[in-house]
Scaffold this active site. Structure first.
Site, PDB file in Angstrom:
ATOM      1  N   SER A  30      59.444  73.261  40.997  1.00 42.26           N
ATOM      2  CA  SER A  30      60.572  73.443  41.919  1.00 42.26           C
ATOM      3  C   SER A  30      61.241  74.803  41.745  1.00 42.26           C
ATOM      4  CB  SER A  30      61.567  72.299  41.729  1.00 42.26           C
ATOM      5  OG  SER A  30      62.552  72.291  42.721  1.00 42.26           O
ATOM      6  N   ASP A  86      63.885  77.040  47.918  1.00 45.33           N
ATOM      7  CA  ASP A  86      63.534  77.172  46.507  1.00 45.33           C
ATOM      8  C   ASP A  86      62.010  77.238  46.394  1.00 45.33           C
ATOM      9  OD1 ASP A  86      63.010  74.515  47.137  1.00 45.33           O
ATOM     10  OD2 ASP A  86      63.565  73.762  45.159  1.00 45.33           O
ATOM     11  N   ASP A 103      59.540  75.322  45.675  1.00 39.03           N
ATOM     12  CA  ASP A 103      58.619  74.355  46.273  1.00 39.03           C
ATOM     13  C   ASP A 103      59.063  73.886  47.651  1.00 39.03           C
ATOM     14  OD1 ASP A 103      60.731  72.662  45.479  1.00 39.03           O
ATOM     15  OD2 ASP A 103      59.366  70.998  45.054  1.00 39.03           O
ATOM     16  N   ASP A 124      61.728  72.214  48.879  1.00 40.30           N
ATOM     17  CA  ASP A 124      62.386  70.958  49.218  1.00 40.30           C
ATOM     18  C   ASP A 124      63.909  71.075  49.285  1.00 40.30           C
ATOM     19  OD1 ASP A 124      63.025  71.103  46.531  1.00 40.30           O
ATOM     20  OD2 ASP A 124      62.103  69.190  45.973  1.00 40.30           O
TER      21      ASP A 124
END
Length: 446
Positions: free
Chosen positions: A103, A241, A243, A245
């Site tokens: 993440s 961010d 990743d 999400d």
């Protein structure tokens, strides 16, 4: 880690590459264990995606090998946002989806998280079943039962079309948007989505090299986006961010707009068209200003524990569609199954178009309360909230703030500290109360 689990936390398994469980050996076994669980009703089919970390190549290979050894087939989609894996897992009728990502963490961390066949986080019983398999001796399936792997070449285009469809193919003609892709998983798909919807786009943070993910860019480092918006005279900025999400937005004046403010804009818009009726879900860290603003819309705020898993649990329990965290992890359950930065951004832009407001104008209906947080180090694992001096100090602080503020003590899930947070209308009072409370906590644990 989550209660009763040895390896799985609230968002999969995460850590520094080469240390603990984030090693090729463990991830090989994890792939095998997951394959054993998902192949029990047949051969099994698992979709695998990753972000742009250099270690993703290594973990992608060993995951595929572990799954094959257990008799599971793999569909490889390469670099894709985490929420894309949730969508594609459903689209390809897979038994599960796996994302290789840490993440918003730096490149030297990585992790593994799973989605169910429905595109949601795995239920506890499945995670526990995988952990049980991890304790077994790894045995390779018979040769005729080994799994295969194939690469999906059109996954990118499928996800781009899905994102566009969630906004009703919103027309962004005439809007100038700066996108900050954090040198992460959105670097390719996000520009396509917004460009194909008609926006003029400027892109930063879209040159991943395996080592620069989240480095001074993205939703956790908004200064680069703020500068780019002001330098280009853009209407709005959107930062994801690593990743993809979560998101943070920047208005045309260069001011950052966080998850709480974005939730307000969405709640107001979706309440007008009847999609949001009773309330929305936030977390224990959600700003009190959002709760006050929602009351004026005759909407409730239900607070979940920090973590998108807990937000989703509350959404399901109340049968509501909108929730999220201050960090920008927003769940728009009426259009998708998990937190999705691109989808949430399109929902916000739809709200702006519908109200004919700029982002700066749309957020004015909510006034954020000043919030101060102090981390107090703990010498060991202890239940700080059960200590009598702390209980008394919290009661005194709450009485002093009365209805104009609130107090929260939250032990960190990742480091030996307790977070002492106070918020209220008067910044001077908030600072004073937080310092006093932190001092009591520090004395009580020393």
């Amino acid at each position: 880690m989550s209660q009763g689990k040895k390896y799985f936390g609230t968002d999969g398994i995460r850590g520094e590459v080469g240390k603990g469980v984030i090693t090729p050996e463990f991830v090989l076994r994890l792939g095998w264990a997951a394959g054993r669980v998902f192949a029990k009703e047949g051969r099994g089919k698992i979709l695998i995606g990753k972000d742009t970390r250099i270690s993703g190549y290594m973990f992608e290979s060993v995951l595929e090998a572990g799954l094959a050894a257990a008799g599971c087939n793999s569909l490889m989609v390469g670099v894709m946002p985490t929420p894309a894996i949730a969508y594609l897992t459903r689209a390809f009728h897979c038994d599960a989806g796996i994302v290789i990502s840490a993440s918003h963490n730096a490149f030297y961390d990585n992790g593994i998280k799973f989605f169910s066949a429905d595109g949601t986080k795995l239920p506890d019983e499945i995670e526990l079943a995988i952990e049980a398999e991890l304790d077994r001796v790894m045995e390779t399936a018979a040769s005729e039962k080994l799994g295969k792997a194939r690469r999906i070449d059109d996954a990118n285009g499928r996800y781009v079309e899905f994102c566009k469809s969630t906004s009703g193919y919103l027309n962004l003609d005439g809007m100038h948007i700066v996108l900050d892709c954090a040198h992460g998983a959105t670097y390719d798909v996000a520009p396509k989505v917004f460009r194909e919807l008609g926006a003029q786009i400027t892109v930063i943070g879209a040159q991943p090299n395996g080592l620069n993910i989240n480095e001074q860019v993205g939703s956790t480092h908004p200064s680069a986006l703020q500068k780019a918006v002001l330098d280009t005279g853009a209407d709005v900025g959107i930062a994801f961010d690593g990743d993809g999400d979560r998101l943070l937005m920047v208005d045309h004046e260069g001011q950052a707009v966080d998850g709480d403010e974005l939730l307000y804009i969405l709640a107001r818009h979706l309440s007008v068209n009847g999609t949001v009726r009773q309330g929305i879900v936030g977390t224990s860290m959600t700003n009190l200003g959002l709760e006050v603003a929602l009351e004026k819309l005759d909407l409730k705020l239900v607070r979940a524990n920090v973590g998108d898993r807990y937000v989703m649990e509350q959404l399901n329990e109340h049968d509501w569609v909108l929730g999220g965290e201050s960090s920008g992890h927003l769940v728009c359950k009426h259009v998708t199954t998990t937190g999705d930065g691109i989808v949430a951004a399109l929902q916000v832009l739809s709200a702006l178009r519908a109200s004919d407001q700029s982002l700066a104008q749309a957020k004015t209906g909510m006034r954020k309360f000043p919030q101060v947080m102090i981390n107090v180090k703990l010498p060991s694992q202890m239940d700080v909230l059960a200590l009598p001096p702390v209980i008394d100090a919290v009661s005194h602080a709450e009485a002093e703030l009365a209805e104009s503020g609130r107090v929260l003590l939250r032990p960190s899930g990742t480091e030996p500290v307790v977070r002492v947070m106070v918020e209220g209308e008067d910044i001077s009072q908030v600072q004073k109360v937080c310092k006093q409370l932190a001092a009591v906590v520090e004395a009580a644990v020393s």
